[in-house]
Design a protein around this motif. Structure first.
Motif, PDB file in Angstrom:
ATOM      1  N   GLY A   1      47.800  39.312  41.446  1.00 51.45           N
ATOM      2  CA  GLY A   1      47.903  40.178  42.609  1.00 51.45           C
ATOM      3  C   GLY A   1      49.311  40.383  43.118  1.00 51.45           C
ATOM      4  N   ASP A   2      50.289  40.124  42.244  1.00 55.57           N
ATOM      5  CA  ASP A   2      51.692  40.249  42.666  1.00 55.57           C
ATOM      6  C   ASP A   2      52.315  41.583  42.247  1.00 55.57           C
ATOM      7  N   GLY A   3      51.527  42.435  41.631  1.00 60.70           N
ATOM      8  CA  GLY A   3      52.041  43.714  41.166  1.00 60.70           C
ATOM      9  C   GLY A   3      52.735  43.651  39.821  1.00 60.70           C
ATOM     10  N   ALA A   4      52.962  42.438  39.325  1.00 60.85           N
ATOM     11  CA  ALA A   4      53.626  42.258  38.031  1.00 60.85           C
ATOM     12  C   ALA A   4      52.672  41.742  36.959  1.00 60.85           C
ATOM     13  N   ASP A   5      51.657  41.006  37.361  1.00 63.70           N
ATOM     14  CA  ASP A   5      50.687  40.472  36.409  1.00 63.70           C
ATOM     15  C   ASP A   5      49.968  41.645  35.741  1.00 63.70           C
ATOM     16  N   PRO A   6      49.959  41.701  34.418  1.00 63.12           N
ATOM     17  CA  PRO A   6      49.380  42.871  33.737  1.00 63.12           C
ATOM     18  C   PRO A   6      47.860  42.922  33.826  1.00 63.12           C
ATOM     19  N   TRP A   7      47.349  44.129  33.669  1.00 63.00           N
ATOM     20  CA  TRP A   7      45.917  44.382  33.581  1.00 63.00           C
ATOM     21  C   TRP A   7      45.619  44.822  32.148  1.00 63.00           C
ATOM     22  N   PRO A   8      45.126  43.924  31.298  1.00 59.80           N
ATOM     23  CA  PRO A   8      44.821  44.314  29.911  1.00 59.80           C
ATOM     24  C   PRO A   8      43.775  45.429  29.865  1.00 59.80           C
ATOM     25  N   GLU A   9      43.849  46.246  28.842  1.00 57.78           N
ATOM     26  CA  GLU A   9      42.908  47.348  28.694  1.00 57.78           C
ATOM     27  C   GLU A   9      41.468  46.851  28.644  1.00 57.78           C
ATOM     28  N   ALA A  10      41.240  45.708  27.989  1.00 56.06           N
ATOM     29  CA  ALA A  10      39.879  45.174  27.925  1.00 56.06           C
ATOM     30  C   ALA A  10      39.331  44.888  29.320  1.00 56.06           C
ATOM     31  N   GLN A  11      40.193  44.422  30.209  1.00 58.97           N
ATOM     32  CA  GLN A  11      39.763  44.130  31.565  1.00 58.97           C
ATOM     33  C   GLN A  11      39.493  45.409  32.357  1.00 58.97           C
ATOM     34  N   LEU A  12      40.401  46.368  32.276  1.00 64.34           N
ATOM     35  CA  LEU A  12      40.207  47.635  32.980  1.00 64.34           C
ATOM     36  C   LEU A  12      38.954  48.352  32.487  1.00 64.34           C
ATOM     37  N   ASP A  13      38.717  48.297  31.185  1.00 67.25           N
ATOM     38  CA  ASP A  13      37.516  48.907  30.626  1.00 67.25           C
ATOM     39  C   ASP A  13      36.267  48.229  31.184  1.00 67.25           C
ATOM     40  N   ALA A  14      36.317  46.896  31.306  1.00 62.04           N
ATOM     41  CA  ALA A  14      35.170  46.170  31.842  1.00 62.04           C
ATOM     42  C   ALA A  14      34.923  46.516  33.305  1.00 62.04           C
ATOM     43  N   VAL A  15      35.996  46.668  34.088  1.00 58.66           N
ATOM     44  CA  VAL A  15      35.842  47.048  35.496  1.00 58.66           C
ATOM     45  C   VAL A  15      35.135  48.404  35.589  1.00 58.66           C
ATOM     46  N   ALA A  16      35.555  49.336  34.743  1.00 56.97           N
ATOM     47  CA  ALA A  16      34.933  50.665  34.744  1.00 56.97           C
ATOM     48  C   ALA A  16      33.478  50.596  34.286  1.00 56.97           C
ATOM     49  N   ARG A  17      33.199  49.809  33.269  1.00 58.42           N
ATOM     50  CA  ARG A  17      31.827  49.703  32.764  1.00 58.42           C
ATOM     51  C   ARG A  17      30.894  49.070  33.792  1.00 58.42           C
TER      52      ARG A  17
END
Length: 201
Positions: A134-150
């Motif tokens: 939550g610091d704005g620098a920690d990356p969001w992997p595509e697998a995670q973003l895809d899971a959030v959307a799903r």
């Protein structure tokens, strides 16, 4: 206005959407229902955890913090894209937020600026915590973003909601910044793109 999905229906909806689910023991009956109602539900709320480490994050979200008992959400979305179900029912995730935002979610309109904390969000939203510092620098992997959307699409699909029923904690409660690192408009665009397709597509 909608009745919350049963635990079994939620699990099936997530799996049908192609979500990799991990069931954490006792999640179907782990909740805060003894302190208040869960439902009617109106939307899905997305958070970041401000933690590091998947195993530790899941434990915290299931058990809570001193002074804030768990579950702190319904599911934890870890960086590898898995969704760990930790509760079903009322969960300590949304807190008190803006009734104008709730009305916008119900009407499936863009949320207005949140400037009040006068409405119980734990009653009205499914909550998903996403592993991120939550610091704005920690990356969001595509697998995670895809899971959030799903996850979001799965619930919206079952309730016949649009992507406007998905909001971030920062859109609900004054002073909150989560999720930080992607925009809710970008997430809603992903959900909107998924909904016309067949589940899991």
């Amino acid at each position: 206005m909608a009745t919350p999905l049963s635990a079994g229906t939620l699990l099936k909806a997530l799996r049908d959407e192609g979500v990799r689910v991990v069931e954490i023991g006792g999640w179907r009956t782990h909740n805060r229902n003894h302190v208040g109602h869960w439902g009617p539900v109106h939307g899905v709320m997305i958070h970041h955890t401000a933690t590091r480490g998947s195993s530790r994050t899941v434990v915290i979200c299931r058990d809570g913090w001193p002074g804030l008992p768990g579950p702190l959400c319904h599911g934890v979305i870890t960086k590898d894209g898995r969704v760990h179900l930790v509760g079903h029912g009322r969960a300590n995730h949304a807190g008190r937020g803006d009734d104008d935002v709730l009305r916008a979610v119900i009407a499936e309109k863009a949320p207005p600026p949140d400037d009040e904390a006068n409405t119980d969000g734990n009653r009205h939203f499914y909550g998903f915590e996403c592993e991120n510092a939550g610091d704005g620098a920690d990356p969001w992997p595509e697998a995670q973003l895809d899971a959030v959307a799903r996850v979001s699409a799965a619930i919206c699909r079952r309730h016949r909601w649009t992507a406007r029923s998905v909001i971030g904690h920062l859109e609900w409660q004054p002073g909150k910044v989560d999720p930080r690192g992607f925009t809710m408009d970008a997430l809603r665009a992903r959900v909107e793109e998924r909904l016309p397709r067949s589940p899991g597509g």
